[in-house]
Design a protein around this motif. Structure first.
Motif, short mmCIF file in Angstrom:
data_model
loop_
_atom_site.label_atom_id
_atom_site.label_comp_id
_atom_site.label_asym_id
_atom_site.label_seq_id
_atom_site.Cartn_x
_atom_site.Cartn_y
_atom_site.Cartn_z
N MET A 126 1.05 -1.34 0.08
CA MET A 126 -0.09 -0.07 -0.20
C MET A 126 1.02 1.15 -0.04
O MET A 126 0.76 2.19 -0.81
CB MET A 126 -0.78 -0.02 1.31
CG MET A 126 -1.76 0.99 1.54
SD MET A 126 -2.72 1.58 0.10
CE MET A 126 -3.51 3.31 0.72
N SER A 127 1.94 1.18 0.90
CA SER A 127 2.75 2.49 0.97
C SER A 127 3.39 2.73 -0.32
O SER A 127 3.69 3.69 -0.80
CB SER A 127 3.73 2.43 2.26
OG SER A 127 4.66 1.38 1.78
N LEU A 128 3.82 1.42 -0.94
CA LEU A 128 4.66 1.68 -2.12
C LEU A 128 3.64 2.20 -3.31
O LEU A 128 4.07 3.24 -3.98
CB LEU A 128 5.05 0.35 -2.75
CG LEU A 128 5.79 0.29 -4.10
CD1 LEU A 128 7.25 0.73 -3.79
CD2 LEU A 128 5.89 -1.05 -4.59
N LEU A 129 2.56 2.04 -3.46
CA LEU A 129 1.55 2.83 -4.29
C LEU A 129 1.54 4.34 -3.90
O LEU A 129 1.75 5.20 -4.88
CB LEU A 129 0.12 2.04 -4.17
CG LEU A 129 -0.78 2.83 -5.08
CD1 LEU A 129 -0.72 2.23 -6.49
CD2 LEU A 129 -2.41 2.34 -4.69
N LEU A 130 1.30 4.38 -2.52
CA LEU A 130 1.45 6.10 -2.30
C LEU A 130 2.66 6.59 -2.84
O LEU A 130 2.67 7.65 -3.49
CB LEU A 130 0.87 5.99 -0.58
CG LEU A 130 -0.38 6.20 -0.07
CD1 LEU A 130 -0.22 6.11 1.32
CD2 LEU A 130 -1.14 7.22 -0.88
N ASP A 131 3.63 5.92 -2.35
CA ASP A 131 5.18 6.57 -2.96
C ASP A 131 5.04 6.89 -4.19
O ASP A 131 5.51 8.24 -4.86
CB ASP A 131 6.36 5.69 -2.49
CG ASP A 131 6.36 5.69 -0.80
OD1 ASP A 131 5.52 6.72 -0.21
OD2 ASP A 131 7.26 5.04 -0.39
N VAL A 132 4.81 5.67 -5.09
CA VAL A 132 4.82 5.89 -6.77
C VAL A 132 4.08 7.07 -6.88
O VAL A 132 4.29 8.12 -7.93
CB VAL A 132 4.34 4.51 -7.31
CG1 VAL A 132 4.09 4.76 -8.66
CG2 VAL A 132 5.49 3.62 -6.99
N LEU A 135 -0.49 20.30 -7.73
CA LEU A 135 0.10 19.15 -7.75
C LEU A 135 1.02 18.82 -6.64
O LEU A 135 1.06 17.78 -5.99
CB LEU A 135 0.83 18.84 -9.29
CG LEU A 135 -0.23 18.86 -10.25
CD1 LEU A 135 0.64 18.88 -11.69
CD2 LEU A 135 -0.97 17.50 -10.30
N ILE A 136 2.13 19.65 -6.40
CA ILE A 136 3.36 19.45 -5.47
C ILE A 136 2.70 19.31 -4.29
O ILE A 136 2.96 18.42 -3.49
CB ILE A 136 4.10 20.53 -5.70
CG1 ILE A 136 5.05 20.62 -6.93
CG2 ILE A 136 5.14 20.57 -4.40
CD1 ILE A 136 5.82 21.71 -7.08
N ILE A 137 1.79 20.23 -3.77
CA ILE A 137 1.29 20.08 -2.31
C ILE A 137 0.37 18.91 -2.23
O ILE A 137 0.54 18.06 -1.14
CB ILE A 137 0.22 21.44 -2.07
CG1 ILE A 137 1.16 22.42 -2.11
CG2 ILE A 137 -0.64 21.18 -0.75
CD1 ILE A 137 0.18 23.75 -1.64
N VAL A 138 -0.51 18.31 -3.32
CA VAL A 138 -1.13 16.95 -2.64
C VAL A 138 -0.06 15.84 -2.86
O VAL A 138 -0.33 15.11 -1.96
CB VAL A 138 -2.22 16.99 -4.30
CG1 VAL A 138 -2.45 15.48 -4.18
CG2 VAL A 138 -3.34 17.89 -4.07
N GLY A 139 0.83 16.24 -3.83
CA GLY A 139 1.95 15.04 -3.81
C GLY A 139 2.39 14.94 -2.33
O GLY A 139 2.70 13.89 -1.74
N VAL A 140 2.87 16.07 -1.86
CA VAL A 140 3.22 16.00 -0.72
C VAL A 140 2.61 15.49 0.75
O VAL A 140 2.68 14.80 1.54
CB VAL A 140 3.97 17.44 -0.14
CG1 VAL A 140 4.22 17.56 1.31
CG2 VAL A 140 5.10 17.92 -0.95
N MET A 141 1.36 15.96 0.43
CA MET A 141 0.21 15.52 1.46
C MET A 141 0.27 14.14 1.44
O MET A 141 0.03 13.41 2.43
CB MET A 141 -1.02 16.13 0.99
CG MET A 141 -1.62 17.26 1.77
SD MET A 141 -3.34 17.46 1.44
CE MET A 141 -3.31 18.56 0.11
N LEU A 142 0.34 13.36 0.34
CA LEU A 142 0.21 11.93 0.61
C LEU A 142 1.35 11.34 1.16
O LEU A 142 1.14 10.54 1.99
CB LEU A 142 0.56 11.29 -1.30
CG LEU A 142 -0.76 11.58 -2.04
CD1 LEU A 142 -0.59 11.25 -3.46
CD2 LEU A 142 -2.06 11.10 -1.46
N GLN A 143 2.54 12.08 0.89
CA GLN A 143 3.87 11.72 1.99
C GLN A 143 3.59 11.84 3.26
O GLN A 143 3.54 11.14 4.06
CB GLN A 143 5.11 12.73 1.36
CG GLN A 143 5.51 12.11 0.16
CD GLN A 143 6.24 10.59 0.26
OE1 GLN A 143 6.59 10.00 1.27
NE2 GLN A 143 6.39 9.88 -1.17
N ALA A 144 2.72 12.99 3.73
CA ALA A 144 2.70 13.35 5.07
C ALA A 144 1.52 12.30 5.67
O ALA A 144 1.69 12.14 6.93
CB ALA A 144 2.25 14.77 5.28
N GLY A 145 0.72 12.01 5.24
CA GLY A 145 -0.26 11.21 5.64
C GLY A 145 -1.09 11.96 6.77
O GLY A 145 -1.02 13.29 6.61
#
Lengths: 109, 332, 497, 93, 492, 118
Positions: A1-7, A50-60
């Motif tokens: 699951m986290s791999l998917l998020l990371d990608v 895009l960038i902020i959503v991308g980072v949000m995924l990282q932050a959880g």
């Protein structure tokens, strides 16, 4: 699951990066003020989303995500308004778009 | 890795600096000054100094740009190309720079932990903040309590600047006084800001409360994350200045009248001073917060909270009154 | 009372500093002046108490916020700072007492509370520097005093004060930033900001290069703020166009505080650690001091405006103080410290007489003062007596410092003879430019246009005479300043092995 | 992971700077400043996560607000200036 | 001793207060103070033994430097001389001021008594610092007197007066004093000198030079310019300046320094101070030659004073007891002689407004008494037997013969001849010259017409005659003064 | 001797030079003030570069952080104060410039001196 998020976030981030870079290029190469403004502000907004959503995924789910949302809202509110104010100010002070004069039409009718 | 970002940003910084010096149009110079302080803040952020970055951003990019612009509106827009005694300046300047490079050349390693700077006093603060104050932000701990006297002095520097500008710009300019009479009845266009710009005014109305809220957050959150009195004061001032820009200076004065600004300025300074004096009355030294409450640690925290509030009040009061002093100058 | 005794250093700075927000809010006219004078007197009283404590041999130390010295900020008062405290607070009280009429005339009522707040902030800044023992804290209080002095100078009704004060602001800020770079470099090498701690750790520093450069930066920065000769360009205009009571206050202490810092840093910190200090100090500072005395006095001789004449003479006296210090001997240092005291007295008296003149005469050019002695006998008599003290006629305070200076110079052998010639030439030039004024005032024919001018208002005159007589009191019984300055010299030289 | 974004944003900041320096009219420069501001916000967010210190986002938030105030200030005061001296030549520099 | 300084100061204040009310009251106060001063000094003089040793210390400036007074014989002689002549001078100046109705007379008398107070201070000073303090006070208090008239010429003259005196005192005198303090640690006047052993070789000459040229008031050649320049002052002031206070203070200071700081025997052995008599001799000759060419009466008297002063300096320079007595005696005799000459000049000016020498042709017949006193004074200057001048020159000559100092003997002879050359023609013309009426008398365009005038006013005449009588008396009764000086010479 | 590390100090020196040059050479008072604030920013850069430690983080504790190396907090406190000092000086300087503009009608130093000579 986290791999998917990371990608996914990696994809979003690099896409955002590309958009941002295009915006930069646009600002430099465009001939006239208004075209530059068009290029810069559009890519600005999409890039930040895009960038902020991308980072949000990282932050959880954490305080950081809440802050990121706040920042996104701010950015979405402020930068388009600023560009709008800039465009109208330029227009009022008589800085006419180059393209309009080229075809001889007087933009004021 | 920090070094690479740092090097890139520093080169950008130097380019902007040279551009500022060479720019003829003063408006351009001020805007580049804005970029300069944004870059400066990012570099500070890279060098692990978030508090300083926040201050540099809030004060450098926000307030000083606004003040410069307010002054430019009243004075000349273009600089007359008249560089006087150039060679002499170059000689003096290069000698100073060579002196500095000579001093820091080979004996200072960037960022090595064994440098004397990091050995003597620095680490003491890191351990003892936990013991005495138990607050995460060590910088605020030092600013508030360990070197609280410095911050008191700092507060009074801002206070002096406020007093000074109010004193200087308190007088009505002699030659314009007659013209002023005629000007007042019909409300002049200038002080109405962007009245006829609909979109910015709407978003502004939406944003100003958020900015003020954020300012208060930074004010009271200073002990946990980067923030504190100075930054909060600047942000709150930026918020109200935004309101003044959008709704016009008279409207802003109606919201925050002149006497309230004076009260804020004096009140903040007095609050800080009184915290120190109360410490003395309760038997400790001047500015000793541990006596403020029965448990020294909560005393320290209470002390820091109060003085940060004092600083925030004074800084916002001063910055706003300076802005109003400049902006009001238009009407004369 | 003894409970408060140990809080004295903190009170010394706290009183002027914390009364300023209250005075800003005092709307009723005249009240702000009364409050400011009261605070200044109370600060002077604390300074006297501190001096008494120091004279009794107490080591006055005070750590702010009860944090130990190297980590928190410490205040320390010794003989050197005690004598300076007396000068600064005394000058401020005297100038404030004489300031009432002139400030009422020059500044409208609504702005007066702001003016007096700026005055107290300047006083607090100076006192803060003298009391503090932390390098960065000195920088902060230096900024408070400088900003407040810019505001005071720009307060006058004369429009030429504004460009003068802007030049002062630029040069003052550059000086302060040089000082900041100096501290930064020292902090880089020693890791501490407390002066005493810094002095100990400087010895262990292996590579002396940055310390040398730091010494250079700090000396240049403080020399700029103390108007040492080549860097004095801001002083004449700033003092000439400032309102007169401000000139009385600043002339007596603003350059002195920077000189205090210069001497403390040079003798306390760098002195024992730099290579051969006497060479560095005498080859670098002494020629500047000699140049200051000769050039500034000659400029004063050809000056038409009375206030700028006295400003140039201040620069020359700064030269004397530095000359004494550059001899790097016990008597030399005593001479320089006591000259700070005596010059402050003489210059305050002279500028107070100028204040009396300013209330009655339109402009202060010498040829418009012809024959003024007949209408203002008391003021001109005070000017004459104060002038004698500046020249250094025996029986006046000025003579004491000349005496010490020449005794110190005598120990230097052949170089000493040269110095004596310079000192003698300096005082003779002083005789020339002061006598030009007195002769014009007493024997000049009043030019036709001049209207009948009455004697100066009583208030200022009484204060002026008070300071003139104190000149003579300290001329005949200078036990207080001499003991303090010799103790200060020992402290400064205590570091030299 | 974040390097791509950081490098791209830095590059854009560089380009924005070029526009700021070259920009014929004042409005070009205002645009460049605005672009620069938003890019800095993005860089800060990414670096905060790069350093693993997510609690520094307040800084980025402050930037966003200050940038907006700065740009608006320029526009307002530039118009006041133009109003006070309508006769002054339009700044076509 | 303190009262000796105190009385004139109190007098000054009293005059200031009374002066505004009426001139008679002021005159009374002036005379009263003068009388009180003489009485005090006489008291000191009589019980010399008791008051000799106690040192009155007023203030301690710096540890080791004090303001202290001591009544030793040398000081007493000078003080007595000054107070006696002050009484006579007050009488004279009251008459003079009334006759010429000078402007702001109160200021005149106030500074007059301040100057006397300073002279007393110089006389009784116990150490170098006190001497310097009162020396400077004397300069400053006499400046307003010299610039009394307030017109352009007197202001310029006063400027030269002040300039030369201050330059010499700050430039040479102060460093010399500090050098002595540095060398010996004290500055007190001790019979036999304090510099013994602290200093030797050519440096002694240098220090002595600094002192001699530092004391500008002794008018040794290069620093004498202020004396003729001060002639612009009204006559009683020039009398005070050139006979009683200023110049005498200068020479007295040098004597005190030579005797009590260097010490007679120490200098005797020292080779490097031999130049002093030669400098003094040169001053005598040069001043006398210049006096020869002078047309203005008062300028001639001024240059003659410069010459006479150098007599004293020369005598001191010879370092021998007899010459010392001669020098001290010359101080007294010259004072009486010169003050008579100045009084006479003042009288002539008051009555006939004549100042130039060639106007004095035949004035003897009009003003017999004044001219008689003038002649006695002139004779005393030359050193003709019935007047006191002869006695002091005799002692100096004896001293010179004893140390067979041929240069000094030669100077004495030549200068006496020169004195005769420029004084005798004035006397001869005054008595036997024909009073030419009409224009040719003032060929050079001086517009002073020959107005009918009788003798000088009463008060001035009394003062004139008193000093003339004293000059004669001193010739016959010089023994008590000599004994006093001898006691000093043996270091009592 | 890592060249990149020393670059920070050279940037400080260069910035110092630029700021100082602007203060001396430029005659426009506002340009002088901008030069002055740049001159001060250079010093801030010096202090903060001093405080940085290799792979140390900001001196703020946070449960989440693992490593324990913190950069030196003291220079940051000093610079916090110095920035606000800088802005106060700039504010006062601008006040004086506005007053000069009203009194002299120009903010070019050589013109003001000219007006005063007359």
């Amino acid at each position: 699951m986290s791999l998917l998020l990371d990608v996914l976030s990696w994809g979003l981030l690099s896409l955002g990066g590309v958009f941002v870079f295009i915006g930069g290029l646009g600002a430099v190469r465009m001939p006239d003020l208004y075209t530059r403004m068009h290029a810069a502000s559009l890519t600005d907004t999409i890039g930040s989303i895009l960038i902020i959503v991308g980072v949000m995924l990282q932050a959880g789910a954490s305080l950081a995500t809440l802050k990121l949302i706040m920042i996104l809202i701010f950015l979405l509110l402020t930068s388009p308004t600023a560009t709008n104010a800039l465009a109208s100010a330029a227009l009022i002070s008589g800085n006419l778009p180059k393209v309009a004069t080229q075809y001889g039409k007087d933009p004021s009718q | 890795m920090t070094v690479f970002f740092g090097v890139f940003l520093l080169t950008l910084l130097l380019i902007v600096a040279i551009a500022i010096v060479r720019a003829d149009n003063l408006f351009v110079a001020v805007m580049l000054g804005g970029i300069f302080s944004l870059l400066m803040a990012t570099i500070f952020f890279l060098l692990d100094a978030p508090d300083v970055a926040l201050t540099e951003a809030a004060v450098g990019a926000g307030i000083s740009t606004v003040l410069y612009l307010a002054a430019l509106a009243l004075t000349a827009e273009r600089e007359k190309r008249h560089t006087v005694h150039q060679i002499k300046a170059l000689v003096v300047v290069t000698t100073t720079a060579l002196l500095v490079i000579f001093a820091t050349f080979d004996n200072v390693q960037f960022g090595d932990p064994t440098a004397p700077v990091h050995v003597h006093v620095g680490p003491w603060y890191l351990e003892n903040t936990q013991r005495y104050m138990d607050i995460p932000n060590v910088v605020t701990a030092i600013l508030g309590s360990f070197r609280g006297y410095d911050t008191l002095g700092e507060l009074f520097v801002v206070f002096t600047a406020g007093i000074g500008v109010l004193f200087l710009l308190g007088t009505r300019p002699k030659k314009d006084t007659e013209a002023a009479e005629t000007l007042i009845p019909q409300q002049s266009e200038t002080s109405e800001g962007l009245r006829n710009y609909l979109i910015p005014r709407l978003t502004g109305r939406l944003l100003v409360p958020i900015i003020l809220l954020f300012g208060l957050y930074v004010q009271f959150h200073g002990e946990y994350s980067p923030g504190g009195g100075f930054q909060a004061g600047a942000i709150i001032a930026a918020g109200i200045i935004l309101y003044a820009l959008l709704e016009g200076e008279t409207a802003a004065l109606r919201v925050v009248p002149q006497w309230m600004l004076m009260a804020l300025m004096a009140g903040g300074a007095l609050l800080y001073g009184m915290v120190g004096v109360v410490g003395m009355l309760l038997g400790g030294q001047f500015l000793d917060y541990s006596v403020l409450a029965d448990n020294p640690v909560t005393g320290q925290q209470l002390g820091i909270l109060l003085i940060e509030l004092g600083v925030g009040m004074t800084v916002s009061g001063v910055l706003l009154s300076i802005f109003h002093a400049f902006a009001a100058r238009d009407k004369y | 009372m003894s409970a408060w005794a140990q809080h004295l250093p903190a009170l010394q700075v706290g009183v002027p500093l914390l009364t300023t927000p209250i005075i800003v809010l005092l709307r009723p006219h005249g009240l702000s002046w009364a409050a400011a004078t009261l605070t200044s007197c109370f600060t002077f009283f604390i300074a006297v108490m501190l001096t008494v404590a120091v004279l009794q041999g107490q080591q006055v130390q005070y750590s702010m916020g009860a944090w130990p010295a190297p980590h928190g900020i410490a205040l320390s008062v010794d003989a050197f700072s005690a004598i300076l405290l007396l000068i600064v607070t005394g000058a401020s009280t005297v100038a404030l007492l004489a300031a009432r009429q002139i400030v009422n005339a020059e500044i409208e009522a609504s702005r007066q509370p702001l003016f007096y707040t700026a005055w107290l902030l300047a006083l607090a800044g100076f006192v803060g520097i003298l009391v503090s023992a932390d390098a960065f804290n000195i920088f902060v209080f230096m900024e408070i005093s400088s900003l407040a002095s810019y505001v005071l100078i720009a307060g006058g009704s004369d429009r030429r004060a504004l460009p003068a004060v802007f030049k002062y602001l630029v040069m003052g800020t550059i000086g302060a930033t040089f000082y900041l770079i100096g501290i930064g470099l020292i902090y880089l090498m020693t890791g501490t900001l407390n002066l005493a701690d810094m002095e100990v750790r400087i010895r262990e520093v292996s590579d002396q290069k940055p310390i040398l450069v730091a010494a250079g930066f700090i000396t240049i920065g403080l020399a700029l703020k103390a108007a040492v000769f080549p860097l004095h360009l801001w002083l004449p205009n700033a003092y000439t166009y400032a309102p007169v009571p401000v000139t009385v206050f600043l002339a007596a202490c603003s350059t002195k505080v920077s000189l205090y810092l210069l001497l403390r840093f040079d003798f306390f910190l760098f002195q024992p650690n730099l290579l051969n200090h006497n060479i560095q100090f005498s080859y670098f500072i002494m020629p500047l001091a000699i140049l200051a005395i000769l050039a500034a006095s000659s400029l004063a001789m050809f000056e038409r405006n009375l206030k700028r004449l006295l400003a140039y003479s201040s620069i020359a006296q700064v030269g004397y103080i530095l000359l004494g210090a550059s001899l790097v001997s016990l008597i030399g240092l005593t001479a320089s410290v006591i000259h700070m005291f005596n010059h402050a007295l003489a210059k305050a008296a002279l500028f107070l007489c100028v204040a009396c003149l300013a209330t009655r005469c339109a402009n202060l050019r010498i040829d418009s003062l012809r024959g003024v002695a007949k209408q203002m006998p008391w003021t001109m008599a005070a000017f004459l007596l104060a002038g004698l003290s500046l020249i250094g006629v025996p029986g006046t305070a000025g003579f004491i410092s000349k005496w010490y200076l020449i005794t110190a110079a005598l120990d230097e052998g052949l170089l000493g003879v040269g110095l004596i010639v310079v000192v003698a030439a300096g005082s003779l030039m002083a005789v020339y430019y002061l006598w030009r004024v007195i002769e014009a005032a007493y024997f000049g024919k009043t030019n036709e246009g001049a209207e009948i001018v009455g004697e100066a208002p009583l208030g200022i005159l009484v204060v002026c005479w008070l300071v003139v007589l104190s000149n003579y009191y300290f001329g005949l019984a200078p036990s207080l300043p001499t003991t303090l300055s010799s103790a200060a010299a020992q402290i400064l030289l205590g570091q030299v092995p | 992971m974040y390097y791509v974004v950081v490098i791209a944003t830095f590059a854009t900041m560089g380009l924005a700077l070029v526009r700021a320096l070259l920009g014929p009219s004042v409005y070009d420069r205002v645009l460049a400043v605005n672009m620069f501001g938003t890019k800095t916000v993005l860089v800060l967010i990414v670096i905060a996560f790069l350093y693993g210190r997510p609690d520094f986002l307040d800084l980025a938030m402050a930037y966003a607000l200050i940038n907006f105030v700065g740009v608006l200030a320029v526009l307002v005061f530039f118009r006041t200036r133009a109003q006070r001296e309508p006769t002054a030549t339009k700044s076509k520099d | 001793m303190m009262s000796a300084i105190g009385i004139p100061i109190i007098g000054a204040v009293a005059i200031l207060v009374v002066g505004k009310i009426s001139s008679n009251a002021r005159a009374a106060v002036v005379l009263l103070t003068a009388g009180a001063l003489v009485w005090v000094v006489a008291g000191l003089l009589l019980n010399l033994q008791a008051s000799q040793l106690e040192v009155v210390q007023i203030a301690e400036i710096v540890p080791g430097i004090t303001i202290a007074l001591r009544a030793e014989p040398l000081g007493l002689i000078f003080a007595a001389l000054a107070s006696v002549l002050w009484v006579i001078n007050s009488v004279y100046s009251i008459g003079y001021v009334r006759a010429n109705n000078e402007s702001n007379q109160t200021r005149f008398f106030v500074f007059f008594s301040l100057a006397i107070a300073a002279t007393m201070g110089v006389a009784f000073s116990a150490n170098l610092f006190t001497l310097f303090l009162f020396y400077e006070l004397l300069t400053l208090s006499t400046y307003p007197l010299v610039a009394h008239k307030g017109d352009e010429s007197s202001v310029r003259g006063a400027r030269v007066y002040l300039g030369v005196l201050l330059v010499t005192s700050i430039g040479f005198f102060l460093p010399a004093i500090i050098w002595t303090y540095a060398l010996t640690g004290t500055g007190d006047f001790v019979t036999g000198g304090i510099l013994q052993g602290h200093i030797d070789g050519p440096v002694v000459g240098l220090l002595l030079g600094l002192f001699v040229f530092g004391v500008g008031k002794a008018a040794v050649m290069p620093v004498h310019r202020w004396l003729p320049a001060a002639m612009v002052a009204p006559t009683p002031v020039s009398a005070l300046l050139h006979a009683v206070a200023v110049v005498k203070a200068g020479v007295f200071a040098i004597t005190k320094i030579v005797l009590y700081i260097f010490g007679g025997d120490f200098l005797g052995a020292e080779a490097s101070i031999k130049w002093l008599p030669y400098v003094a001799a040169f001053t005598i000759i040069a001043a006398s030659i210049v006096a020869l060419h002078q047309q203005n009466l008062k300028r001639m008297l001024a240059y003659s004073t410069v010459a006479q002063l150098s007599y004293i300096v020369m005598a001191i320079g010879m370092i021998n007891p007899l010459a010392n007595i001669g020098a001290m005696l010359h101080i007294v005799t010259h004072a009486f002689g010169k003050i008579t000459l100045f009084f006479a000049a003042g009288a002539i000016y008051t009555v006939s407004k004549k100042t130039e020498l060639n106007q004095l042709r035949g004035i003897g017949r009009r003003m017999p008494w004044t001219m008689l006193a003038f002649s006695i004074g002139a004779l005393s200057m030359i050193g003709v037997p019935p007047t006191a001048g002869f006695v002091s020159k005799w002692y100096i000559l004896a001293g010179a013969i004893q140390t067979d100092h041929y240069a000094v003997i030669a100077t004495l002879v030549v200068s006496t001849v020169l004195n005769a050359l420029y004084y005798l023609p004035v006397i001869y013309l005054a008595w036997f010259g024909l009073e030419r009426s009409g224009q040719e008398n003032f060929g050079q365009g001086q517009a002073a017409p020959t107005i009918e005038h009788a003798e000088a006013p009463g008060l001035m005449l009394i003062a004139l005659m008193a000093t003339a009588a004293l000059t004669l008396l001193l010739f016959f009764f010089h023994q008590p003064v000599v004994q006093l000086i001898e006691r000093l010479a043996h270091g009592v | 001797m890592d060249w990149l590390g020393v670059y920070y100090y050279w940037a400080f020196a260069a910035l110092l030079m630029i700021g100082f040059y602007a203060v001396i050479a430029k005659s426009n008072l506002i340009k002088k003030l901008i030069g002055l604030s740049m001159f001060q920013s250079a010093v801030f850069l010096l202090y903060i570069t001093m405080g940085k430690i290799d792979d140390g983080t900001a001196p703020i504790y946070h449960e989440g952080i693992s490593q324990q190396i913190f950069s030196n907090p003291l220079p940051q406190v000093l610079i916090l104060t110095a920035i606000v000092v800088g802005i106060s000086t700039v504010a006062l300087g601008l006040g004086i410039i506005v007053r000069i503009q009203e009194e002299y009608g120009s903010i070019e130093e050589h013109e003001i001196l000219g007006i005063d000579e007359r």
